[in-house]
Structure formats: C-alpha cells, structure tokens
Design a protein around this motif. Structure first.
Motif, PDB file in Angstrom:
ATOM      1  N   HIS A  56     -29.012  14.100  77.833  1.00 30.32           N
ATOM      2  CA  HIS A  56     -27.810  14.142  78.680  1.00 30.32           C
ATOM      3  C   HIS A  56     -27.209  15.549  78.658  1.00 30.32           C
ATOM      4  O   HIS A  56     -27.019  16.124  77.585  1.00 30.32           O
ATOM      5  CB  HIS A  56     -26.786  13.109  78.184  1.00 30.32           C
ATOM      6  N   PRO A  57     -26.867  16.085  79.848  1.00 26.74           N
ATOM      7  CA  PRO A  57     -26.375  17.473  79.875  1.00 26.74           C
ATOM      8  C   PRO A  57     -24.920  17.627  79.407  1.00 26.74           C
ATOM      9  O   PRO A  57     -24.485  18.749  79.163  1.00 26.74           O
ATOM     10  CB  PRO A  57     -26.492  17.857  81.359  1.00 26.74           C
ATOM     11  N   HIS A  58     -24.179  16.534  79.320  1.00 24.75           N
ATOM     12  CA  HIS A  58     -22.765  16.658  78.931  1.00 24.75           C
ATOM     13  C   HIS A  58     -22.480  15.801  77.704  1.00 24.75           C
ATOM     14  O   HIS A  58     -21.809  14.766  77.793  1.00 24.75           O
ATOM     15  CB  HIS A  58     -21.843  16.241  80.085  1.00 24.75           C
ATOM     16  N   LEU A  59     -23.023  16.222  76.585  1.00 25.33           N
ATOM     17  CA  LEU A  59     -22.825  15.468  75.348  1.00 25.33           C
ATOM     18  C   LEU A  59     -22.020  16.324  74.369  1.00 25.33           C
ATOM     19  O   LEU A  59     -22.356  17.479  74.118  1.00 25.33           O
ATOM     20  CB  LEU A  59     -24.192  15.105  74.758  1.00 25.33           C
ATOM     21  N   SER A  60     -20.941  15.755  73.867  1.00 25.16           N
ATOM     22  CA  SER A  60     -20.130  16.441  72.861  1.00 25.16           C
ATOM     23  C   SER A  60     -19.994  15.528  71.652  1.00 25.16           C
ATOM     24  O   SER A  60     -20.282  14.324  71.732  1.00 25.16           O
ATOM     25  CB  SER A  60     -18.745  16.756  73.413  1.00 25.16           C
ATOM     26  N   GLU A  81     -25.847   6.612  82.121  1.00 25.04           N
ATOM     27  CA  GLU A  81     -25.436   7.296  83.349  1.00 25.04           C
ATOM     28  C   GLU A  81     -23.992   7.795  83.349  1.00 25.04           C
ATOM     29  O   GLU A  81     -23.485   8.216  84.388  1.00 25.04           O
ATOM     30  CB  GLU A  81     -25.676   6.358  84.544  1.00 25.04           C
ATOM     31  N   ALA A  82     -23.336   7.735  82.211  1.00 26.51           N
ATOM     32  CA  ALA A  82     -21.942   8.218  82.149  1.00 26.51           C
ATOM     33  C   ALA A  82     -21.913   9.714  82.456  1.00 26.51           C
ATOM     34  O   ALA A  82     -22.889  10.426  82.201  1.00 26.51           O
ATOM     35  CB  ALA A  82     -21.378   7.969  80.759  1.00 26.51           C
ATOM     36  N   ASP A  83     -20.770  10.171  82.991  1.00 26.33           N
ATOM     37  CA  ASP A  83     -20.658  11.604  83.296  1.00 26.33           C
ATOM     38  C   ASP A  83     -20.639  12.423  82.019  1.00 26.33           C
ATOM     39  O   ASP A  83     -21.126  13.544  81.988  1.00 26.33           O
ATOM     40  CB  ASP A  83     -19.378  11.870  84.101  1.00 26.33           C
ATOM     41  N   SER A  84     -20.020  11.872  80.989  1.00 31.93           N
ATOM     42  CA  SER A  84     -20.100  12.573  79.711  1.00 31.93           C
ATOM     43  C   SER A  84     -20.181  11.553  78.574  1.00 31.93           C
ATOM     44  O   SER A  84     -19.750  10.402  78.714  1.00 31.93           O
ATOM     45  CB  SER A  84     -18.922  13.524  79.511  1.00 31.93           C
ATOM     46  N   ILE A  85     -20.755  12.042  77.481  1.00 31.70           N
ATOM     47  CA  ILE A  85     -20.962  11.167  76.319  1.00 31.70           C
ATOM     48  C   ILE A  85     -20.299  11.825  75.115  1.00 31.70           C
ATOM     49  O   ILE A  85     -20.471  13.030  74.878  1.00 31.70           O
ATOM     50  CB  ILE A  85     -22.473  10.968  76.052  1.00 31.70           C
ATOM     51  N   TRP A  86     -19.553  11.019  74.382  1.00 30.64           N
ATOM     52  CA  TRP A  86     -18.996  11.482  73.104  1.00 30.64           C
ATOM     53  C   TRP A  86     -19.730  10.774  71.991  1.00 30.64           C
ATOM     54  O   TRP A  86     -19.758   9.540  71.948  1.00 30.64           O
ATOM     55  CB  TRP A  86     -17.501  11.134  73.019  1.00 30.64           C
ATOM     56  N   VAL A  87     -20.310  11.554  71.114  1.00 33.58           N
ATOM     57  CA  VAL A  87     -20.974  10.976  69.939  1.00 33.58           C
ATOM     58  C   VAL A  87     -20.069  11.202  68.738  1.00 33.58           C
ATOM     59  O   VAL A  87     -19.599  12.325  68.505  1.00 33.58           O
ATOM     60  CB  VAL A  87     -22.347  11.637  69.720  1.00 33.58           C
ATOM     61  N   SER A  88     -19.809  10.152  68.000  1.00 32.88           N
ATOM     62  CA  SER A  88     -18.954  10.286  66.821  1.00 32.88           C
ATOM     63  C   SER A  88     -19.776  10.857  65.673  1.00 32.88           C
ATOM     64  O   SER A  88     -20.756  10.239  65.236  1.00 32.88           O
ATOM     65  CB  SER A  88     -18.389   8.915  66.433  1.00 32.88           C
ATOM     66  N   MET A  89     -19.375  12.031  65.220  1.00 32.22           N
ATOM     67  CA  MET A  89     -20.109  12.698  64.126  1.00 32.22           C
ATOM     68  C   MET A  89     -19.084  13.116  63.066  1.00 32.22           C
ATOM     69  O   MET A  89     -18.303  14.024  63.287  1.00 32.22           O
ATOM     70  CB  MET A  89     -20.841  13.924  64.672  1.00 32.22           C
ATOM     71  N   ASN A  93     -26.675  23.337  67.615  1.00 35.47           N
ATOM     72  CA  ASN A  93     -27.546  22.273  68.130  1.00 35.47           C
ATOM     73  C   ASN A  93     -27.602  22.376  69.661  1.00 35.47           C
ATOM     74  O   ASN A  93     -26.573  22.270  70.326  1.00 35.47           O
ATOM     75  CB  ASN A  93     -27.013  20.907  67.702  1.00 35.47           C
ATOM     76  N   PRO A  94     -28.795  22.548  70.232  1.00 33.79           N
ATOM     77  CA  PRO A  94     -28.880  22.786  71.680  1.00 33.79           C
ATOM     78  C   PRO A  94     -28.474  21.577  72.541  1.00 33.79           C
ATOM     79  O   PRO A  94     -28.284  21.714  73.743  1.00 33.79           O
ATOM     80  CB  PRO A  94     -30.360  23.122  71.894  1.00 33.79           C
ATOM     81  N   HIS A  95     -28.352  20.404  71.924  1.00 36.58           N
ATOM     82  CA  HIS A  95     -28.024  19.205  72.706  1.00 36.58           C
ATOM     83  C   HIS A  95     -26.524  18.918  72.738  1.00 36.58           C
ATOM     84  O   HIS A  95     -26.087  17.959  73.364  1.00 36.58           O
ATOM     85  CB  HIS A  95     -28.771  17.996  72.130  1.00 36.58           C
ATOM     86  N   ILE A  96     -25.745  19.736  72.026  1.00 37.11           N
ATOM     87  CA  ILE A  96     -24.297  19.476  71.918  1.00 37.11           C
ATOM     88  C   ILE A  96     -23.532  20.584  72.638  1.00 37.11           C
ATOM     89  O   ILE A  96     -23.762  21.763  72.395  1.00 37.11           O
ATOM     90  CB  ILE A  96     -23.867  19.430  70.427  1.00 37.11           C
ATOM     91  N   ARG A  97     -22.625  20.166  73.510  1.00 34.91           N
ATOM     92  CA  ARG A  97     -21.825  21.171  74.245  1.00 34.91           C
ATOM     93  C   ARG A  97     -20.606  21.624  73.459  1.00 34.91           C
ATOM     94  O   ARG A  97     -20.228  22.784  73.494  1.00 34.91           O
ATOM     95  CB  ARG A  97     -21.329  20.569  75.561  1.00 34.91           C
ATOM     96  N   SER A  98     -19.938  20.678  72.785  1.00 35.57           N
ATOM     97  CA  SER A  98     -18.701  21.056  72.091  1.00 35.57           C
ATOM     98  C   SER A  98     -18.360  20.013  71.028  1.00 35.57           C
ATOM     99  O   SER A  98     -18.970  18.939  70.971  1.00 35.57           O
ATOM    100  CB  SER A  98     -17.547  21.158  73.096  1.00 35.57           C
TER     101      SER A  98
END
Ligand SMILES: C[S@@+](CC[C@H](N)C(=O)[O-])C[C@H]1O[C@@H](n2cnc3c(N)ncnc32)[C@H](O)[C@@H]1O
Ligand code: SF4
Length: 300
Positions: free
Chosen positions: A156-160, A120-128, A183-188
């Motif tokens: 999640h709509p706000h995943l970078s 439920e976080a407002d945004s998610i950062w995935v380490s890539m 990738n359509p799931h990544i914003r930035s």
C-alpha cells in the motif's frame, strides 16, 4: 472533480464551525466489531467474553447517519477491523460502500497481525508500539515480526505507523522513529501517549517524562524525520491545558451508539488524554499553519 468538491468542503466546514459555532463532525471513527486476535496491555476495547460484530446493513446505516451529520472522512476500527466479515462482505466492501455514500477518504487502523494485501482504504495506520521486544511486550510474542512481514507484502502506498507511548515502551521511542524513517514501506509515524482507560492506568507515564519525550519528538521533526504530528499540536500535549475541539471526530462504538465526543471525555479523562489528535484539532481550529499542512497531507 471529487478533489475539488473535497477542497471546497473544508473551508465551508471551517466557516460553519469556527465562525457560526456549529459542531459538525468531519471524521467518523467507526468500530465494526470488538473481535480481536490480540490482548494488548494498554487496551480495553477488545472483547473479553462474547464478541459483538456489526452487520453490513447496520454499518451502512451508521455510515449514512455519519455522512448526514456532515462527516466526510471515516476510520474503520475495532477490535481488529481486518477480521470483519458478514457473508460475502469484507472490510473492502465497507470501504467501497463509504466511497459510494460520498466519504472523501477512508482509513483503516490495524494491528498488522494478518496479511492485509489488497486493502482498498486510502490510507492505512499500523499500530507499532516500539521496535522488536518493546512492541511484543505490549502486544504479545512474535507480533513485531508479523508486522514487519505484513507491511512488506501489503504494497500500500499510504501506510503510516502509530505508536502509543507508555511506561512499557518509551525506551523504544528513538528506535521506532528511526525504523519509520528507514523502512521503505512506511511513510510516517504518529506519536500518541497512553490514555488511562480503566485497567490501563498503571502503564501511564509521568508528566516530566512525557514532556521530555515530546521535546525529543519535536527535535526529530525539526531534523526532517517523517513525524505526522505537528509541532504546534505536540506542544499542546505537554500540559493538555487547551480548549478541546474533539467533537471534530464522532465515534460510533460497537454497541451502535454515536458519541459526538470521544469516550475519554465521557470518562472525565481529558486532562490525562494521550491522543495527540486533540492537540492537532485545537491547532487546526486556531489556524496554526504547520498543523493545517500536516492535516491536509494526511487527509488529501
Ligand atoms: C483500539 S485499536 C483498534 C485497531 C487495531 N486493533 C489496532 O490495534 O491497531 C486503535 C488504536 O488505539 C490504540 N489504543 C488502545 N488503547 C489505548 C490507550 N489506552 N491509550 C491510547 N491509545 C490506545 C491502539 O494502540 C491502536 O493504535
Ligand atoms: S490489537 Fe487493537 S483492539 Fe486488539 S487488543 Fe490491541 S489495541 Fe486493542
């Protein structure tokens, strides 16, 4: 109403800090545990022997303390924060708690090894840390495939994504930026460089390579690629010779200690720092419009 409150808070915070010289943190990086399911080559924060895991009550006190200092944004980190549990509480309980206390927004930084659908976080950062074998070279075999699967199913709509560039993966920088664009799931994508914490020094890039890579990232940004860093902030990271405002984030580590500045400065590593947030913070405090825009996009 809530967004109006947060919209008014930021100029007031700026006047207090920039004009009156007060050091009020705006963001808290809260380490919930050092338990991790990976052993990344560039990392020194995961538990090597016994695990330290904070209780729900301890984290509640720490959130209240940080809020009292003035902080309004919180990033949950570890170790791997998605592994955190205390009885019936999980990471979502902490996210809700932070919102109840009054934090404007919450972020989670994850390695995406385990599914995180419903976070439920407002945004998610995935380490890539690169694409395919480059990510796996830093993080372990098969980890990139799991990341791809888990960001696809998380919804999640706000995943970078966040890349830490080092000798281990700099050759994958172009592919990582392209992957983030397509990738359509990544914003930035946010680009950082390895900070040479003890034991990781051998993976640090030389400065000529770092400067050339920063020029490349700036060129991608100017061509419209979804790069979170601002051009002003990136330029500063070419030399690291700028006034640091890193007290904008406070860090509450697994031992429960509050660090008003980052751990790197305590180790005397500011000249070697790879966290591009340092350049972004300087650019915010010196009112660089591109950085302020990038910051608002990220936080609001
Ligand atoms: C310590 S991890 C914790 C969250 C989670 N386990 C993960 O990997 O995303 C948070 C971030 O710090 C980065 N990091 C770890 N060691 C670093 C170093 N020596 N220099 C720069 N960034 C580093 C990781 O790549 C990750 O993006
Ligand atoms: S997943 Fe995160 S905390 Fe774990 S070892 Fe890797 S960078 Fe460190």
């Amino acid at each position: 109403m809530k967004s109006l409150r947060s919209f008014l808070y930021l100029p007031a915070w700026f006047v207090k800090t920039r004009v009156f010289g007060k050091k009020i943190p705006l963001q808290t990086v809260l380490f919930v545990s050092d338990q991790c399911n990976l052993r990344c080559k560039h990392c020194c924060v995961y538990a090597q022997k016994s695990i330290t895991k904070k209780s729900y009550e301890q984290i509640k006190e720490e959130l209240q303390y940080a809020y009292g200092l003035g902080s309004r944004f919180v990033d949950f980190e570890g170790g791997e924060p998605t592994l955190w549990r205390d009885g019936e509480h999980d990471l979502n309980s902490l996210i809700r708690l932070a919102k109840e206390i009054g934090f404007f927004s919450t972020t989670v930084t994850t390695n995406a090894v385990m599914p995180f659908h419903g976070l439920e976080a407002d945004s998610i950062w995935v380490s890539m840390d690169g694409v395919g074998p480059y990510h796996d070279r830093v993080r372990g075999e098969g980890v990139f495939d799991r990341l791809v699967r888990n960001i696809e199913t998380c919804g999640h709509p706000h995943l970078s994504v966040n890349m830490v560039v080092s000798k281990l993966n700099y050759e994958s920088l172009d592919d990582a930026i392209e992957f983030a664009r397509t990738n359509p799931h990544i914003r930035s994508i946010s680009i950082n460089f390895l900070t040479p914490y003890p034991g990781t020094e051998s993976h640090q890039l030389d400065w000529d390579t770092r400067r050339a890579l920063i020029d490349k990232v700036i060129a991608y940004k100017k061509r419209g690629y979804p790069i979170m860093n601002s051009v002003s902030g990136l330029k500063l990271m070419k030399t690291n010779q700028f006034k640091k405002y890193c007290w904008i984030s406070n860090f509450i580590t697994v031992d429960g200690k509050n660090h008003p500045d980052c751990g790197g400065s305590e180790l005397g590593l500011c000249d070697q720092c790879g966290f591009c947030m340092a350049g972004e913070m300087h650019s915010v405090m010196t009112l660089r419009p591109d950085t302020i825009l990038a910051g608002l996009k990220l936080r609001m």
